[in-house]
Design an enzyme around this catalytic site. Structure first.
Site, PDB file in Angstrom:
ATOM      1  N   LEU A  11      20.407 -30.045  -1.804  1.00  0.00           N
ATOM      2  CA  LEU A  11      19.275 -29.052  -1.302  1.00  0.00           C
ATOM      3  C   LEU A  11      19.099 -27.659  -1.058  1.00  0.00           C
ATOM      4  CD1 LEU A  11      18.057 -31.716   1.243  1.00  0.00           C
ATOM      5  CD2 LEU A  11      18.112 -31.395  -1.291  1.00  0.00           C
ATOM      6  N   CYS A  22       0.032   0.186   7.854  1.00  0.00           N
ATOM      7  CA  CYS A  22      -0.579   0.999   6.163  1.00  0.00           C
ATOM      8  C   CYS A  22      -1.992   1.535   6.362  1.00  0.00           C
ATOM      9  CB  CYS A  22      -0.651  -0.420   4.982  1.00  0.00           C
ATOM     10  SG  CYS A  22       0.344  -1.082   4.770  1.00  0.00           S
ATOM     11  N   ALA A  30      14.905 -51.643  -5.446  1.00  0.00           N
ATOM     12  CA  ALA A  30      15.528 -51.953  -4.299  1.00  0.00           C
ATOM     13  C   ALA A  30      16.605 -51.749  -3.650  1.00  0.00           C
ATOM     14  CB  ALA A  30      14.982 -54.299  -4.356  1.00  0.00           C
ATOM     15  N   SER A  62      18.179 -44.451  -7.459  1.00  0.00           N
ATOM     16  CA  SER A  62      17.096 -43.646  -7.810  1.00  0.00           C
ATOM     17  C   SER A  62      17.307 -43.121  -9.166  1.00  0.00           C
ATOM     18  CB  SER A  62      16.502 -43.439  -6.467  1.00  0.00           C
ATOM     19  OG  SER A  62      17.462 -42.715  -5.997  1.00  0.00           O
ATOM     20  N   GLU A  90       0.799  -1.233   0.154  1.00  0.00           N
ATOM     21  CA  GLU A  90       0.109   0.138   0.005  1.00  0.00           C
ATOM     22  C   GLU A  90       1.116   1.631   0.232  1.00  0.00           C
ATOM     23  OE1 GLU A  90      -0.178  -2.818   1.772  1.00  0.00           O
ATOM     24  OE2 GLU A  90      -2.229  -3.075   2.823  1.00  0.00           O
ATOM     25  N   LEU A 144      11.063 -41.155   5.309  1.00  0.00           N
ATOM     26  CA  LEU A 144      10.862 -39.839   6.543  1.00  0.00           C
ATOM     27  C   LEU A 144       8.951 -38.876   5.532  1.00  0.00           C
ATOM     28  CD1 LEU A 144      10.551 -37.417   8.142  1.00  0.00           C
ATOM     29  CD2 LEU A 144      11.915 -36.489   6.284  1.00  0.00           C
ATOM     30  N   ASP A 193      22.780 -39.569  -1.206  1.00  0.00           N
ATOM     31  CA  ASP A 193      23.083 -38.926  -2.362  1.00  0.00           C
ATOM     32  C   ASP A 193      24.250 -37.460  -2.199  1.00  0.00           C
ATOM     33  OD1 ASP A 193      20.943 -40.060  -3.188  1.00  0.00           O
ATOM     34  OD2 ASP A 193      18.950 -38.678  -3.010  1.00  0.00           O
TER      35      ASP A 193
HETATM   36  C1  AOF Z   1      -0.155  -4.981   4.700  1.00  0.00           C
HETATM   37  N1  AOF Z   1       0.733  -5.344   3.266  1.00  0.00           N
HETATM   38  O1  AOF Z   1       2.560  -5.291   1.949  1.00  0.00           O
HETATM   39  C2  AOF Z   1       2.507  -6.504   3.527  1.00  0.00           C
HETATM   40  C3  AOF Z   1       1.577  -6.849   4.755  1.00  0.00           C
HETATM   41  O2  AOF Z   1       7.662  -6.128   9.793  1.00  0.00           O
HETATM   42  P1  AOF Z   1       6.343  -6.120   9.430  1.00  0.00           P
HETATM   43  O3  AOF Z   1       6.445  -4.515   9.352  1.00  0.00           O
HETATM   44  O4  AOF Z   1       6.813  -6.400   7.066  1.00  0.00           O
HETATM   45  O5  AOF Z   1       5.326  -6.122   9.047  1.00  0.00           O
HETATM   46  C4  AOF Z   1       4.894  -7.334   8.886  1.00  0.00           C
HETATM   47  C5  AOF Z   1       3.197  -8.218   8.807  1.00  0.00           C
HETATM   48  O6  AOF Z   1       2.249  -7.289   8.117  1.00  0.00           O
HETATM   49  C6  AOF Z   1       2.526  -9.769   8.582  1.00  0.00           C
HETATM   50  O7  AOF Z   1       3.089 -10.847   9.344  1.00  0.00           O
HETATM   51  C7  AOF Z   1       1.606  -9.482   7.773  1.00  0.00           C
HETATM   52  O8  AOF Z   1       0.982  -9.427   8.769  1.00  0.00           O
HETATM   53  C8  AOF Z   1       1.492  -7.747   7.326  1.00  0.00           C
HETATM   54  N2  AOF Z   1       2.494  -7.784   6.068  1.00  0.00           N
HETATM   55  N3  AOF Z   1       0.486  -6.731   5.336  1.00  0.00           N
HETATM   56  O9  AOF Z   1      -0.687  -3.894   4.602  1.00  0.00           O
HETATM   57  C9  AOF Z   1       1.878  -5.463   2.768  1.00  0.00           C
HETATM   58  N4  AOF Z   1       3.559  -6.886   3.467  1.00  0.00           N
HETATM   59 ZN    ZN Z   2       0.908  -2.698   5.969  1.00  0.00          ZN
END
Ligand code: AOF
Ligand code: ZN
Length: 363
Positions: free
Chosen positions: A207, A87, A167, A171, A55, A298, A203
Site C-alpha cells: 500500500l 499572512c 467466491a 481477485s 502569500e 471493511l 495479498d
Molecule cells: C495561508 N496561506 O498558503 C496556507 C495557509 O503552521 P503554519 O504556519 O503553516 O499554518 C498552517 C495553517 O495556516 C493551516 O492550518 C491553515 O489554517 C493555514 N494555511 N494559510 O494564509 C497558505 N497554507
Molecule cells: Zn498564512
C-alpha cells in the site's frame, strides 16, 4: 462584485495551489497571485508545512510592486502565528489594497479573523470567488477542520457487474495497468491509506506509492482487531505503519512496535475496532484525505456506518457472475430508506476500464 478578469486571476491561483497536491498536508493547498496595473507582479503556492505560505512567496516575488496591488488567494490569509507568521500582516505591511479570497479558512485559529484583520487595516476584501473549486481542492482539510474526521475516499476495482473477487477470493488483475497507475496518484495525494487485516493476509499488500515519484509516502493504516498482523508482512519492512487493534496483547504489540510500526488500541466493545474513533484519531494525527483500499467487509462496515464520503470505482469490462464477491457487504436492506444514495461526480475511461467517482449523500 467579481469581474471576468478576477476569475482569470483566481483560476490561476487555483492552478498554483494544485501544485501542492502531493506535499502540503497537514496544511491546505493554497495559491496566490498579486496583480498591479493589470499585470501579475508576484505569485506563489504553499509547498510544505513549515515553509512559507502562498502569500509570502508571492510578496517576495513582487517586492515593492505589491504596493497598491490586488491579491487573489485561494484560502483566507491566516491571522495566527503557526509554524509561520500571519499572512494577513504581511499583506497589510506590503500595502496591498484589495484582497480577493476564494473561501474562508475553516481552521478555528483563523476562521474569519484573517479577513477581519485585513478589513480593519482598510483593505477591500471580497470572499467567495470560485469557492466550490477551492473547497474541493482541500476537501480533506475542510472535513478535518469542520467535523474532526478526514475525508474518506474508498477505491474499489470491480467487474462491470460489480464483483471484486471470485467466491474463492481470487481477485488479482481485474482492472488494467492504466487504472492501477491512476490509483497511485490517489494514494500519493492521501495522508493515509486504510485497509483491513484480511487484505494484508490475502495479498501481502504494501500500500505504498511505487510507480510514480513522490516526496511523501502516505501513512499505512491497518484495522486488525485481533492483532493477526504477521511480523513478516512486507508492509512492515518500511516504517510508517499504524495498526488499530481491539485487544491489548502487550507481547504482540511490543513485537510489532519493534518493527517500527505503531499500535493503537481502540475497541468498540464488540471485539472490533471502533471505526468512528479511528477516524477521529487519524484527524488528530493531521490526516486530511484517507484512501480506503480494502475488501467488501471493511467497505461494507464503513458504508453502513455512514463514514465513506466518496467512492473511486474502477470498472473492468467483464462479468464475474453472481457467485463472485460484491463491492461492499451491506447485509440485506429491508427498507428503501436504508439504501446508500450517491451523487455522480466524474465518469471517464482510463485505459480499458471505466472510472466512476461518486460522493455519498449523507442524510
Ligand atoms: C495561508 N496561506 O498558503 C496556507 C495557509 O503552521 P503554519 O504556519 O503553516 O499554518 C498552517 C495553517 O495556516 C493551516 O492550518 C491553515 O489554517 C493555514 N494555511 N494559510 O494564509 C497558505 N497554507
Ligand atoms: Zn498564512
Amino acid at each position: 462584485m467579481f469581474s471576468a478578469q478576477d476569475s482569470v486571476y483566481m483560476a490561476q491561483a487555483l492552478r498554483l495551489a494544485e501544485r501542492g497536491l502531493y506535499t502540503t498536508s497537514p496544511n491546505p493547498r493554497v495559491g496566490c497571485v498579486l496583480v498591479a496595473d493589470e499585470k501579475i507582479v508576484g505569485s506563489g503556492w504553499h509547498e510544505r508545512a513549515g515553509e512559507p505560505h502562498a502569500e509570502v512567496l508571492a510578496l517576495r516575488e513582487s517586492g515593492m510592486a505589491a504596493g497598491g496591488a490586488t491579491a487573489f488567494v485561494t484560502l483566507e490569509p491566516c491571522s495566527h502565528h503557526g509554524r509561520t507568521p500571519p499572512c494577513a500582516d504581511a499583506l497589510i505591511a506590503a500595502g496591498v489594497v484589495r484582497v480577493v479570497v476564494a473561501v474562508q479558512d475553516p481552521n478555528p485559529q483563523v476562521a474569519g479573523q484573517g479577513i477581519a484583520k485585513l478589513c480593519a487595516a482598510g483593505i477591500q476584501v471580497e470572499c467567495g470567488l470560485m469557492e466550490a473549486a477551492a473547497r474541493e481542492l482541500n476537501i480533506g482539510f475542510f472535513a478535518r477542520m469542520e467535523r474532526g474526521t478526514p475525508w474518506l475516499r474508498s477505491k474499489i476495482a470491480a467487474s462491470l457487474d460489480g464483483r471484486t473477487a471470485l467466491a474463492n477470493g481470487v481477485s488479482q488483475w481485474i482492472t488494467g495497468d492504466a487504472a492501477r497507475l491512476d490509483v497511485q496518484y490517489w494514494r500519493a495525494r492521501s495522508c493515509a491509506v486504510l485497509t483491513g487485516i484480511d487484505t494484508v493476509l490475502a495479498d501481502d499488500a504494501r500500500l505504498n506509492v511505487r510507480e510514480i515519484e513522490t516526496a511523501r509516502q502516505p501513512l499505512r493504516v491497518v484495522l486488525d482487531s485481533q492483532l493477526r498482523m504477521p511480523l513478516t508482512a512486507r508492509m512492515l519492512s518500511e516504517k510508517n505503519v499504524l495498526i488499530y487493534a481491539a485487544v491489548r496483547d502487550p507481547e504482540k504489540i511490543a513485537a510489532l512496535e519493534k518493527t517500527g510500526a505503531s499500535v493503537s488500541v481502540l475497541p468498540d466493545g464488540n471485539g472490533k475496532v471502533d471505526l468512528p474513533a479511528v477516524l477521529r484519531d487519524l484527524a488528530q494525527r493531521g490526516c486530511n484525505e484517507v484512501l480506503v483500499e480494502s475488501g467488501s467487509t471493511l467497505n461494507g462496515a464503513l458504508l453502513r456506518a455512514g463514514l465513506v464520503d466518496e467512492l473511486l470505482l474502477y470498472l473492468a469490462p467483464q462479468f464475474l457472475g453472481d457467485a463472485a464477491r460484491g463491492m461492499a457487504q451491506l447485509g440485506e436492506l429491508t427498507k428503501l430508506d436504508q439504501r446508500i444514495v450517491l451523487k455522480w461526480q466524474d465518469v471517464r475511461q482510463i485505459g480499458n476500464d471505466l472510472r466512476i467517482m461518486v460522493k455519498v449523500e449523507h442524510v
